[in-house]
Enzyme design. Sequence first.
Site, PDB file in Angstrom:
ATOM      1  N   TYR A 177      -1.911  -0.451  10.993  1.00 65.17           N
ATOM      2  CA  TYR A 177      -2.023  -1.120   9.689  1.00 65.17           C
ATOM      3  C   TYR A 177      -0.833  -0.802   8.798  1.00 65.17           C
ATOM      4  O   TYR A 177      -0.153  -1.706   8.301  1.00 65.17           O
ATOM      5  CB  TYR A 177      -3.324  -0.711   8.986  1.00 65.17           C
TER       6      TYR A 177
ATOM      7  N   THR B  93       0.824  -1.213   0.000  1.00 66.96           N
ATOM      8  CA  THR B  93       0.000   0.000   0.000  1.00 66.96           C
ATOM      9  C   THR B  93       0.854   1.257   0.000  1.00 66.96           C
ATOM     10  O   THR B  93       2.002   1.240   0.476  1.00 66.96           O
ATOM     11  CB  THR B  93      -0.906  -0.002   1.252  1.00 66.96           C
ATOM     12  N   ASP B  94       0.270   2.360  -0.470  1.00 67.04           N
ATOM     13  CA  ASP B  94       0.956   3.647  -0.402  1.00 67.04           C
ATOM     14  C   ASP B  94       1.007   4.196   1.023  1.00 67.04           C
ATOM     15  O   ASP B  94       1.763   5.125   1.319  1.00 67.04           O
ATOM     16  CB  ASP B  94       0.306   4.671  -1.335  1.00 67.04           C
ATOM     17  N   GLU B  95       0.203   3.623   1.936  1.00 62.44           N
ATOM     18  CA  GLU B  95       0.154   4.153   3.299  1.00 62.44           C
ATOM     19  C   GLU B  95       1.465   3.968   4.063  1.00 62.44           C
ATOM     20  O   GLU B  95       1.688   4.620   5.080  1.00 62.44           O
ATOM     21  CB  GLU B  95      -1.015   3.527   4.062  1.00 62.44           C
TER      22      GLU B  95
ATOM     23  N   LYS C 211       2.257  -3.237   7.341  1.00 64.55           N
ATOM     24  CA  LYS C 211       2.573  -3.408   5.919  1.00 64.55           C
ATOM     25  C   LYS C 211       4.000  -2.959   5.615  1.00 64.55           C
ATOM     26  O   LYS C 211       4.684  -3.573   4.788  1.00 64.55           O
ATOM     27  CB  LYS C 211       1.574  -2.636   5.059  1.00 64.55           C
TER      28      LYS C 211
END
Length: 357
Positions: A160, A134-136, A164
Amino acid sequence: MSKHLLVTGGAGFIGSNFVNYWYENHPQDKIIVLDALTYAGNRQNLINLENNPNFSFIHGDICDRQLVDNLLEKEKITTIAHFAAESHVDRSILTPSAFIQTNVIGTFTLLESFRHYWQKKNQPPEYRFLHVSTDEVYGSLDINDPPFTENTPYAPNSPYSASKAGSDHLARAYYHTYKLPTIITNCSNNYGAYHFPEKLIPLMCINILLGKPLPVYGDGQNIRDWLYVQDHCSALDVVLNKGKSGETYNIGGNNEVKNIDLVQLICQIMDEIAPNLPIKPSNELITYVKDRAGHDHRYAIDSSKLQKELGWKPKATVESGLRKTLQWYVDNPQWWQSLLSADYQKYYQQVYTTINS
């Protein structure tokens, strides 16, 4: 040469879209889906493939090393497409331990199993471990900051995104330490069919159909880059077939939108396509709620590396992708109605505390 793919989390949102996409475009390949069928996994997402001789489903946990070892050997796996993850920020704030277990320990288990299997097979150069992320992991952007690139330092802000980030680091380390042929992709916010109703777009669509409030965090000014899931699948296809081991590729939709503007657009489209809405215009249902803890202000993805090196680009605009997505939810109430369980309602009430009721 046909592939034998192990798709983890293949009954979830992005995973099931990928499995269906892959069979449509590579019918000669064999796909084995491994999914724990937690709340967001749904066998109905794969119902069209149940009788396909090149498809099989295994109900199991990616943390089960013996199970993974046996699957790799028995099915002669050449490619792992790793989607399995706990993925909802709000749930990670409430119960972070599940995110560490699945996202970090689960990814480690898969990498270790695949490493030993790959080494036992004399390190075939065509094998791949695709780690979908993810970009997060990159943190948050200010309004005038340039988009995230593959070289942006990691700065995760939620349990989260931290979990990741940890799994990304493991995948990268296994390439540099063992030369395991890993590839990492970091994507922006996905949307499309089979999306569990806790996420923004399906939540708004379903609440409009039910005449329920549309909860918008804070002032609604948070910005996300939206990627239609079919575009994401086509990007992963290109990465698996043309990408280089050890590389990271950002995948974005080039569609930055403020949350409140997205919700307004959803309302506009739903007013056009959905018959007999309980409340119309549906934007009367918009309700501002207490902001999410540690809410990142803006995400934006620079996918120019993927576009320049591998020749991929997204096809959907926000409006074109939204129309297809919302029409799917309107046409498939039997899919989402069964998901609105008592547990889901309890979770929903826990997350959304109305400020202006």
